[in-house]
Scaffold this motif. Structure first.
Motif, PDB file in Angstrom:
ATOM      1  N   ALA A  80       0.832  -1.209   0.000  1.00 30.99           N
ATOM      2  CA  ALA A  80       0.000   0.000   0.000  1.00 30.99           C
ATOM      3  C   ALA A  80       0.866   1.260   0.000  1.00 30.99           C
ATOM      4  O   ALA A  80       1.987   1.262   0.505  1.00 30.99           O
ATOM      5  CB  ALA A  80      -0.907   0.002   1.218  1.00 30.99           C
ATOM      6  N   ALA A  81       0.287   2.329  -0.558  1.00 34.27           N
ATOM      7  CA  ALA A  81       1.017   3.609  -0.633  1.00 34.27           C
ATOM      8  C   ALA A  81       1.402   4.094   0.766  1.00 34.27           C
ATOM      9  O   ALA A  81       2.507   4.607   0.970  1.00 34.27           O
ATOM     10  CB  ALA A  81       0.158   4.642  -1.355  1.00 34.27           C
ATOM     11  N   GLY A  82       0.508   3.916   1.741  1.00 40.36           N
ATOM     12  CA  GLY A  82       0.813   4.358   3.105  1.00 40.36           C
ATOM     13  C   GLY A  82       2.000   3.610   3.692  1.00 40.36           C
ATOM     14  O   GLY A  82       2.767   4.163   4.490  1.00 40.36           O
ATOM     15  N   MET A  83       2.136   2.347   3.303  1.00 39.33           N
ATOM     16  CA  MET A  83       3.274   1.555   3.786  1.00 39.33           C
ATOM     17  C   MET A  83       4.570   2.042   3.146  1.00 39.33           C
ATOM     18  O   MET A  83       5.619   2.106   3.795  1.00 39.33           O
ATOM     19  CB  MET A  83       3.042   0.074   3.457  1.00 39.33           C
ATOM     20  N   LEU A  84       4.488   2.387   1.874  1.00 41.37           N
ATOM     21  CA  LEU A  84       5.670   2.928   1.191  1.00 41.37           C
ATOM     22  C   LEU A  84       6.079   4.249   1.836  1.00 41.37           C
ATOM     23  O   LEU A  84       7.260   4.517   2.052  1.00 41.37           O
ATOM     24  CB  LEU A  84       5.380   3.105  -0.304  1.00 41.37           C
ATOM     25  N   LYS A  85       5.079   5.048   2.180  1.00 42.11           N
ATOM     26  CA  LYS A  85       5.380   6.321   2.844  1.00 42.11           C
ATOM     27  C   LYS A  85       6.071   6.060   4.189  1.00 42.11           C
ATOM     28  O   LYS A  85       7.023   6.742   4.565  1.00 42.11           O
ATOM     29  CB  LYS A  85       4.097   7.119   3.053  1.00 42.11           C
ATOM     30  N   ASP A  86       5.572   5.058   4.878  1.00 41.09           N
ATOM     31  CA  ASP A  86       6.108   4.679   6.189  1.00 41.09           C
ATOM     32  C   ASP A  86       7.609   4.408   6.143  1.00 41.09           C
ATOM     33  O   ASP A  86       8.317   4.687   7.110  1.00 41.09           O
ATOM     34  CB  ASP A  86       5.387   3.383   6.611  1.00 41.09           C
ATOM     35  N   VAL A  87       8.082   3.850   5.039  1.00 42.30           N
ATOM     36  CA  VAL A  87       9.514   3.516   4.948  1.00 42.30           C
ATOM     37  C   VAL A  87      10.295   4.559   4.151  1.00 42.30           C
ATOM     38  O   VAL A  87      11.424   4.321   3.712  1.00 42.30           O
ATOM     39  CB  VAL A  87       9.749   2.093   4.382  1.00 42.30           C
ATOM     40  N   GLY A  88       9.686   5.736   3.944  1.00 38.92           N
ATOM     41  CA  GLY A  88      10.447   6.860   3.412  1.00 38.92           C
ATOM     42  C   GLY A  88      10.410   7.060   1.909  1.00 38.92           C
ATOM     43  O   GLY A  88      11.160   7.864   1.365  1.00 38.92           O
ATOM     44  N   VAL A  89       9.503   6.334   1.242  1.00 38.22           N
ATOM     45  CA  VAL A  89       9.366   6.521  -0.205  1.00 38.22           C
ATOM     46  C   VAL A  89       8.698   7.872  -0.488  1.00 38.22           C
ATOM     47  O   VAL A  89       7.810   8.307   0.245  1.00 38.22           O
ATOM     48  CB  VAL A  89       8.524   5.355  -0.800  1.00 38.22           C
ATOM     49  N   GLU A  90       9.147   8.547  -1.553  1.00 38.54           N
ATOM     50  CA  GLU A  90       8.542   9.833  -1.933  1.00 38.54           C
ATOM     51  C   GLU A  90       7.809   9.779  -3.269  1.00 38.54           C
ATOM     52  O   GLU A  90       6.863  10.529  -3.496  1.00 38.54           O
ATOM     53  CB  GLU A  90       9.632  10.919  -2.007  1.00 38.54           C
ATOM     54  N   PHE A  91       8.291   8.924  -4.181  1.00 34.48           N
ATOM     55  CA  PHE A  91       7.696   8.831  -5.521  1.00 34.48           C
ATOM     56  C   PHE A  91       7.274   7.384  -5.778  1.00 34.48           C
ATOM     57  O   PHE A  91       7.931   6.458  -5.307  1.00 34.48           O
ATOM     58  CB  PHE A  91       8.712   9.235  -6.596  1.00 34.48           C
TER      59      PHE A  91
END
Ligand code: PGA
Length: 253
Positions: A80-91
């Motif tokens: 999920a996008a929120g999980m990617l955000k959680d680990v510092g992803v920006e794009f």
């Protein structure tokens, strides 16, 4: 968000040792980034935390190659996008032609993925492009219009935090880039399309992708309405990826 970007799509490649050598090599080539040109690398998902660590303090952003359209639930294998955000992803790349071709993703689903990315506060890099058959049949602009219409039908036209990547499918991984005439023609068309849609999306960065490399980067980067590159194979070579980045910097200087 910046106006110019060079992004590396590592695809299904890399391991702990190679990723370390790649980022260390890149940091040696480019000790500092230019404030006007962003850089992102998109490793395979398990390596995102490693690459976050390797890029710390460098200004290099980390992206993901795909995302689920869903936020959570019984969707085995998805991220999920929120999980990617959680680990510092920006794009987050969405709609890469390899996803469209090998995983049957269509423009409506890709638009929902882009919306999920936006909903998580990240920036989707929406890939669009025509096949060789479509180009030969004179359908390039109709295909791109369909892909963008589908995107904006879902995400609306008041969000300026989106990156568009024009990647003609026939130029991806083939070693044969589109010509500067073809790129200029399509990017001008895309800029006109965006300008007609709304003021908020009129200035979205439009990246070119498809066999961009150290040798052709300067002539592509110099074209009007080309705001950077989405790079596949050349992104795996530090000196070459750095050369593409420098060509982008030179184009804004
Ligand atoms: P390529 O890939 O640079 O190897 O052609 C581009 C991409 O797939 O994004």
């Amino acid at each position: 968000m910046l106006k110019k970007y060079v992004m590396g799509n590592w695809k299904l490649q890399g391991n702990l040792a190679d990723n370390k050598a790649l980022i260390e090599g890149l940091r040696a080539e480019l000790p500092t980034l230019d404030a006007r040109v962003g850089m992102a690398v998109c490793p395979v998902a398990p390596y995102i935390p490693q690459v976050k660590e390797l890029t710390a303090g460098s200004g290099i952003s980390v992206g993901a190659q795909d995302v689920s359209e869903f936020a959570k639930g019984a969707y085995t294998g998805e991220m999920a996008a929120g999980m990617l955000k959680d680990v510092g992803v920006e794009f987050v790349l969405v709609g890469h032609s390899e996803r469209r071709t090998y995983h049957g993703e269509n423009s409506a689903q890709i638009a929902r993925k882009a919306q999920a990315v936006i909903g998580a506060g990240l920036v989707p890099v929406v890939c669009i492009g025509e096949s060789l058959d479509e180009r030969n049949a004179g359908q390039t602009k109709a295909v791109l219009t369909e892909q963008l219409d589908a995107l904006f039908a879902v995400v609306g036209t008041d969000n300026g935090n989106i990156v568009i990547a024009y990647e003609p499918r026939w130029a991806i991984g083939t070693g044969v880039s589109a010509t500067t005439e073809q790129i200029a023609d399509v990017h001008t068309f895309l800029r006109d399309y965006l300008t007609k849609r709304s003021a908020a999306v009129a200035g979205l960065p439009i990246l070119y992708g498809g066999s961009m490399n150290g040798a052709n980067a300067a002539s592509i980067a110099a074209l009007p309405n080309v705001d950077g590159g989405l790079i596949g194979s050349a992104a795996l070579k530090p000196a070459e990826f750095a050369a593409i980045y420098k060509a982008l910097v030179a184009s804004v200087a």
